[in-house]
Write an enzyme that holds these catalytic residues in place. Sequence first.
Site, PDB file in Angstrom:
ATOM      1  N   SER A  62       4.472  -5.723  -2.733  1.00 19.33           N
ATOM      2  CA  SER A  62       4.672  -4.303  -2.965  1.00 19.33           C
ATOM      3  C   SER A  62       5.446  -3.684  -1.789  1.00 19.33           C
ATOM      4  CB  SER A  62       3.327  -3.622  -3.206  1.00 19.33           C
ATOM      5  OG  SER A  62       3.489  -2.298  -3.654  1.00 19.33           O
ATOM      6  N   GLY A  76       0.805  -1.214   0.000  1.00 17.39           N
ATOM      7  CA  GLY A  76       0.000   0.000   0.000  1.00 17.39           C
ATOM      8  C   GLY A  76       0.837   1.262   0.000  1.00 17.39           C
TER       9      GLY A  76
END
Length: 499
Positions: free
Chosen positions: A176, A95
């Site tokens: 990520s 995120g």
Amino acid sequence: MLTNAVPTTSGPIVGAEQAGVRAFKGVPFAIAPRFAKATPPPGWTEPRQCTDYGAYAPQPGHLDHADEASCLSLNIWTPAAADRPLPVLFFVHGGAFVTGGGADYDGGFLAAHGPAVIVTINYRLGPLGFLQLHRHGLDEANNLAISDTLAALDWVRANIAKFGGDPDAITLSGQSAGASMVIALATLPQARGKFIRALALSAPGREIMSADHADDVARRVLDELELARDPGMIAAVPLPQLFAAMERVGRRLADETASGTVFGPVLDGTVIPCEPRDVFAEGTLRDILLWLGSCRDEMAMFLKSTPPAAMIRVTERNVRAAFGDAGWERLLAYYRATARTDEDPYEALLSDAFWHRPMADLARHHVAAGGAVWLSRFDHRPALEPFLSQGPTHGADNACLWAHLPDFIDRPILRRKGGPMTPADIDVAARLQAGVLRFVTTGIPDLADAWPRFEPGKEPLAILSQPFHIVPLNEGARFRVWAELGLSTNDKKKMREAG
């Protein structure tokens, strides 16, 4: 139905059982005042009901659902009928270091099909987790998100056996920003001996921020809040005001960073004492089995954002700085000449520069030091937005990994709805899930002859699509032009050093 109470180091907890899987959600693993390190939560004696996700970590768009004081919680899914200690998948969400949470990842399906114990965690985000204020009078405020993750890992090590997990068979995993966290976490002395494998999906090209950059961000935020003369007062700033100031600073700073993002783990010399890639290269982690994955069209999502993400401009600038404008144009010409009919050459070049090539370099470091690595690329287009319209872009693999076949799951924090999967989605997702669970269990993601490990000279890349297949990473015109430009750059550097 509710489970029996399970004892933990903080007190007994009760979860819920459904379809042969026990779920314990919102389990507190730590508490922390603002800009202070996490400490164990106050204990309790009566069974605590842990059947709903805990509060979100404060983040843009969810400040009304967040609880700064009690956001450090984790979630556990474990098969109810386990007859032996099971391997543990410890997952760190992504995120961009500013959004997300464990509630977006329901591990029930993976737990049942492992069998394995699945853990997802919350950690502090944005300024609360990454603002480096230890040089401004707040002594503990450095790499707090990393410290949170370490605290969660310690809690799991101390308690997971009570949930059927094997504390000596923990796989760190993340996607990520979470992959960056995992790569940094894996190299820390504080984590040594607490995990045996690591899985990093779509780790950004630069996993670590410099201390000078982090200090510059902190100074600008304090200036924005008019607190330069009294930095300690930032601990009392209302959350909406703090996050608004951070957003304004972030918009101004993004283009000045090496990665296009303002936050990330910081090479502060204490919590993170060494550059993670150097630790892999020196062989300290040679006994850790490593799986590195990415998505084929990583950059498509960021190109199509409005406005395009800063990492687009930053990546092009970095390639031009490395190889000169002529080198950039030569690369782009090769990508145009070799593009698939459905491929954007500019996006493909940026994806290679920012995502694929750095991950391959990390694999080479680990292998050269004596470690074992498997490298994969996710080429399947899930029938779910944004992937249906953007292709196998950033997060496509993650959507399939956490699917509850035959459906994609809802992502409440991202505000993305799930939905039915196509036969192709199910086929590719089942292969990915089986590979991850096999890696967590045995350390090998697939049959050795079907997916050989990454080795010097061979460098096999597993393509997760229909059909699953292996391609050599180090072949083709694109690889050759990168190699030629790299050699040319090194020759020029040597000439400069020689005088």
